[in-house]
Design a protein around this motif. Structure first.
Motif, PDB file in Angstrom:
ATOM      1  N   VAL A  77      -7.402   8.846  14.524  1.00  0.00           N
ATOM      2  CA  VAL A  77      -7.840   7.455  14.390  1.00  0.00           C
ATOM      3  C   VAL A  77      -7.422   6.916  13.024  1.00  0.00           C
ATOM      4  O   VAL A  77      -6.966   5.773  12.900  1.00  0.00           O
ATOM      5  N   GLY A  78      -7.573   7.733  11.983  1.00  0.00           N
ATOM      6  CA  GLY A  78      -7.163   7.333  10.645  1.00  0.00           C
ATOM      7  C   GLY A  78      -5.663   7.096  10.548  1.00  0.00           C
ATOM      8  O   GLY A  78      -5.207   6.139   9.911  1.00  0.00           O
ATOM      9  N   ILE A  79      -4.876   7.970  11.174  1.00  0.00           N
ATOM     10  CA  ILE A  79      -3.415   7.815  11.166  1.00  0.00           C
ATOM     11  C   ILE A  79      -3.027   6.491  11.824  1.00  0.00           C
ATOM     12  O   ILE A  79      -2.173   5.750  11.314  1.00  0.00           O
ATOM     13  N   GLU A  80      -3.656   6.184  12.948  1.00  0.00           N
ATOM     14  CA  GLU A  80      -3.329   4.952  13.675  1.00  0.00           C
ATOM     15  C   GLU A  80      -3.694   3.704  12.872  1.00  0.00           C
ATOM     16  O   GLU A  80      -3.022   2.679  12.967  1.00  0.00           O
ATOM     17  N   ARG A  81      -4.736   3.792  12.069  1.00  0.00           N
ATOM     18  CA  ARG A  81      -5.204   2.641  11.289  1.00  0.00           C
ATOM     19  C   ARG A  81      -4.465   2.498   9.967  1.00  0.00           C
ATOM     20  O   ARG A  81      -4.386   1.404   9.396  1.00  0.00           O
ATOM     21  N   ALA A  82      -3.878   3.558   9.468  1.00  0.00           N
ATOM     22  CA  ALA A  82      -3.295   3.577   8.116  1.00  0.00           C
ATOM     23  C   ALA A  82      -2.118   2.613   7.979  1.00  0.00           C
ATOM     24  O   ALA A  82      -1.334   2.425   8.908  1.00  0.00           O
ATOM     25  N   LYS A  83      -2.005   2.039   6.778  1.00  0.00           N
ATOM     26  CA  LYS A  83      -0.901   1.138   6.459  1.00  0.00           C
ATOM     27  C   LYS A  83      -0.057   1.635   5.292  1.00  0.00           C
ATOM     28  O   LYS A  83       0.981   1.044   4.973  1.00  0.00           O
ATOM     29  N   GLY A  84      -0.486   2.711   4.642  1.00  0.00           N
ATOM     30  CA  GLY A  84       0.233   3.213   3.480  1.00  0.00           C
ATOM     31  C   GLY A  84       1.564   3.847   3.838  1.00  0.00           C
ATOM     32  O   GLY A  84       1.759   4.325   4.956  1.00  0.00           O
ATOM     33  N   ILE A  90       0.850  -1.195   0.000  1.00  0.00           N
ATOM     34  CA  ILE A  90       0.000   0.000   0.000  1.00  0.00           C
ATOM     35  C   ILE A  90       0.886   1.245   0.000  1.00  0.00           C
ATOM     36  O   ILE A  90       1.687   1.447   0.923  1.00  0.00           O
ATOM     37  N   LEU A  91       0.730   2.060  -1.014  1.00  0.00           N
ATOM     38  CA  LEU A  91       1.540   3.263  -1.137  1.00  0.00           C
ATOM     39  C   LEU A  91       0.875   4.460  -0.453  1.00  0.00           C
ATOM     40  O   LEU A  91       1.532   5.220   0.270  1.00  0.00           O
ATOM     41  N   PHE A  92      -0.435   4.617  -0.665  1.00  0.00           N
ATOM     42  CA  PHE A  92      -1.147   5.777  -0.118  1.00  0.00           C
ATOM     43  C   PHE A  92      -2.288   5.347   0.812  1.00  0.00           C
ATOM     44  O   PHE A  92      -3.008   4.393   0.507  1.00  0.00           O
ATOM     45  N   SER A  93      -2.435   6.072   1.901  1.00  0.00           N
ATOM     46  CA  SER A  93      -3.631   5.976   2.744  1.00  0.00           C
ATOM     47  C   SER A  93      -4.320   7.334   2.700  1.00  0.00           C
ATOM     48  O   SER A  93      -3.725   8.352   3.069  1.00  0.00           O
ATOM     49  N   ILE A  94      -5.559   7.344   2.210  1.00  0.00           N
ATOM     50  CA  ILE A  94      -6.337   8.590   2.129  1.00  0.00           C
ATOM     51  C   ILE A  94      -7.307   8.601   3.304  1.00  0.00           C
ATOM     52  O   ILE A  94      -8.226   7.787   3.375  1.00  0.00           O
ATOM     53  N   ILE A  95      -7.100   9.522   4.242  1.00  0.00           N
ATOM     54  CA  ILE A  95      -7.895   9.591   5.465  1.00  0.00           C
ATOM     55  C   ILE A  95      -8.984  10.641   5.298  1.00  0.00           C
ATOM     56  O   ILE A  95      -8.695  11.816   5.048  1.00  0.00           O
ATOM     57  N   VAL A  96     -10.241  10.206   5.433  1.00  0.00           N
ATOM     58  CA  VAL A  96     -11.388  11.087   5.200  1.00  0.00           C
ATOM     59  C   VAL A  96     -12.229  11.170   6.472  1.00  0.00           C
ATOM     60  O   VAL A  96     -13.018  10.275   6.763  1.00  0.00           O
ATOM     61  N   PRO A  97     -12.095  12.246   7.267  1.00  0.00           N
ATOM     62  CA  PRO A  97     -12.986  12.435   8.420  1.00  0.00           C
ATOM     63  C   PRO A  97     -14.363  12.872   7.932  1.00  0.00           C
ATOM     64  O   PRO A  97     -14.474  13.729   7.044  1.00  0.00           O
ATOM     65  N   ILE A  98     -15.405  12.282   8.510  1.00  0.00           N
ATOM     66  CA  ILE A  98     -16.766  12.505   7.995  1.00  0.00           C
ATOM     67  C   ILE A  98     -17.703  12.875   9.130  1.00  0.00           C
ATOM     68  O   ILE A  98     -17.791  12.170  10.138  1.00  0.00           O
ATOM     69  N   TYR A  99     -18.419  13.981   8.946  1.00  0.00           N
ATOM     70  CA  TYR A  99     -19.459  14.351   9.912  1.00  0.00           C
ATOM     71  C   TYR A  99     -20.565  15.105   9.178  1.00  0.00           C
ATOM     72  O   TYR A  99     -20.372  16.236   8.712  1.00  0.00           O
ATOM     73  N   ASN A 100     -21.709  14.460   9.037  1.00  0.00           N
ATOM     74  CA  ASN A 100     -22.920  15.077   8.468  1.00  0.00           C
ATOM     75  C   ASN A 100     -22.659  15.762   7.121  1.00  0.00           C
ATOM     76  O   ASN A 100     -22.953  16.953   6.941  1.00  0.00           O
ATOM     77  N   VAL A 101     -22.133  14.991   6.173  1.00  0.00           N
ATOM     78  CA  VAL A 101     -21.859  15.533   4.834  1.00  0.00           C
ATOM     79  C   VAL A 101     -22.512  14.669   3.760  1.00  0.00           C
ATOM     80  O   VAL A 101     -21.966  14.482   2.668  1.00  0.00           O
TER      81      VAL A 101
END
Length: 358
Positions: A79-86, A4-15
């Motif tokens: 949370v996304g950073i901690e989960r990312a593998k890229g 995995i080269l890239f991890s795209i982290i998308v925080p989502i709230y009411n969008v």
């Protein structure tokens, strides 16, 4: 082996109104899905955002959904950073778009440059009109592309203060650089978190490169966001925390990678940021205004670092009396109105139609 080269982290709230197009933009790429992952962090949305996320997670193997209670964008990104593998991390807000077929360009760029951070660009979607996309009014100078220097960059960015925006989603970052330096977002901050986080990056000696590549399409709802740009006490407290924190750090440390001139520039950036937020104190409700004024008086010394002549003159003449903030609010609101009108005019002149509808 992790490919995995890239991890795209998308925080989502009411969008929910924007989310489908956001996710689709991350899928319209010209590298194989096994080379990148899309981490959707649903931050306790109360609309239909979670349902949209679940649908895409079922359909695409490279989409990971994390569903959590609402704690704000900073915690969601952490949370996304901690989960990312890229190998490299990217951030994308839940209402913005990733440029189509941009990941191959980024892949080629980082293979050439082998850097901790690659500073890129973005384009603006004006007033939520996907056929009205404005180019930025500047490009990174050739000298920074050939030989990046953090002092030269920060001074250049400061000189371009009307154009350069301090957003984390305009760049890409080595995951090892972030983890090795414990570069997580301040979880209690709900406003100014990008500004604060990037300050942390500048303080660390790192291998940084730049590229004139637009990676994000940013939805700029000019009238909605700027004409009604009020500040709550909590938001003001966040700004107070950031400015107080960084003035303390800058005054108590010596940074090998930053020159005295750059330190002064960073103080000017902090002062201008604090002044722009303080300009809204008199738009607050009366009880909040009283508390905000107490915090303003604790940090009013930073205003002497501003390079904005009108604010500096007011500072010297009125000595931070409350009249200072009343006049500051008047100047700020009127200057923002002029800027907004100019942005709308420029958007009409410079708008470009996307090659494909999104």
């Amino acid at each position: 082996m992790n490919n995995i080269l890239f991890s795209i982290i998308v925080p989502i709230y009411n969008v929910e109104s924007y989310l489908q197009k956001t996710i689709e933009s991350t899928l319209l790429q010209n590298i194989i899905h096994s080379e990148y992952e899309i981490i959707l962090v649903n931050d306790g949305s109360t609309d239909g955002s979670l349902n949209i996320c679940e649908k895409y997670e079922r359909e695409y193997s490279n989409i990971i959904l994390i569903n959590k209670e609402n704690q704000g964008v900073s915690t969601a990104r952490n949370v996304g950073i901690e989960r990312a593998k890229g190998q490299y991390l990217m951030f994308l807000d839940g209402d913005d778009l990733l440029e189509e077929n941009i990941l191959l360009k980024l892949k080629e760029a980082i293979e050439r440059k082998k850097c901790d951070m690659l500073l890129c660009n973005y384009r603006r979607i004006i007033n939520n009109d996907l056929t009205n996309v404005a180019e930025l009014g500047y490009q990174y100078p050739e000298r920074l592309i050939k030989n990046f220097d953090i002092n030269d960059f920060l001074c250049w960015a400061y000189d371009n203060k009307m154009n350069y925006s301090w957003y984390v989603w305009r760049n890409i970052y080595s995951r090892s650089f972030i983890l090795d330096n414990n570069l997580f977002f301040e979880s209690q901050i709900g406003r100014g978190e990008d500004f604060d986080w990037l300050f942390s990056c500048w303080m660390i000696k790192a291998n940084i490169e730049v590229a004139n590549i637009s990676i994000t399409l940013y939805r700029e709802r000019i009238v909605a966001t700027e004409m009604n740009n009020h500040t709550s006490l909590k938001q003001y407290m966040d700004s107070f925390f950031i400015v107080n924190k960084w003035f303390s750090i800058i005054d108590s440390n010596k940074f090998e990678n930053l020159s005295p001139k750059t330190i002064w520039v960073l103080k000017q950036l902090l002062a201008n940021y604090f002044i722009s937020v303080s300009a809204h104190i008199y738009s607050m409700k009366r009880p909040d205004r009283k508390d905000a004024l107490k915090y303003f008086n604790k940090l009013k010394f930073v205003c002497k670092y501003t390079n904005r002549k009108y604010y500096r003159v007011l500072n010297n003449i009125l000595a931070f009396d409350n009249i200072y903030l009343i006049l500051l609010n008047f100047i700020y609101v009127n200057s923002r109105t002029i800027i907004i009108k100019k942005k709308l005019k420029d958007a009409k002149v410079n708008n470009k139609t996307l090659s494909k509808p999104i």
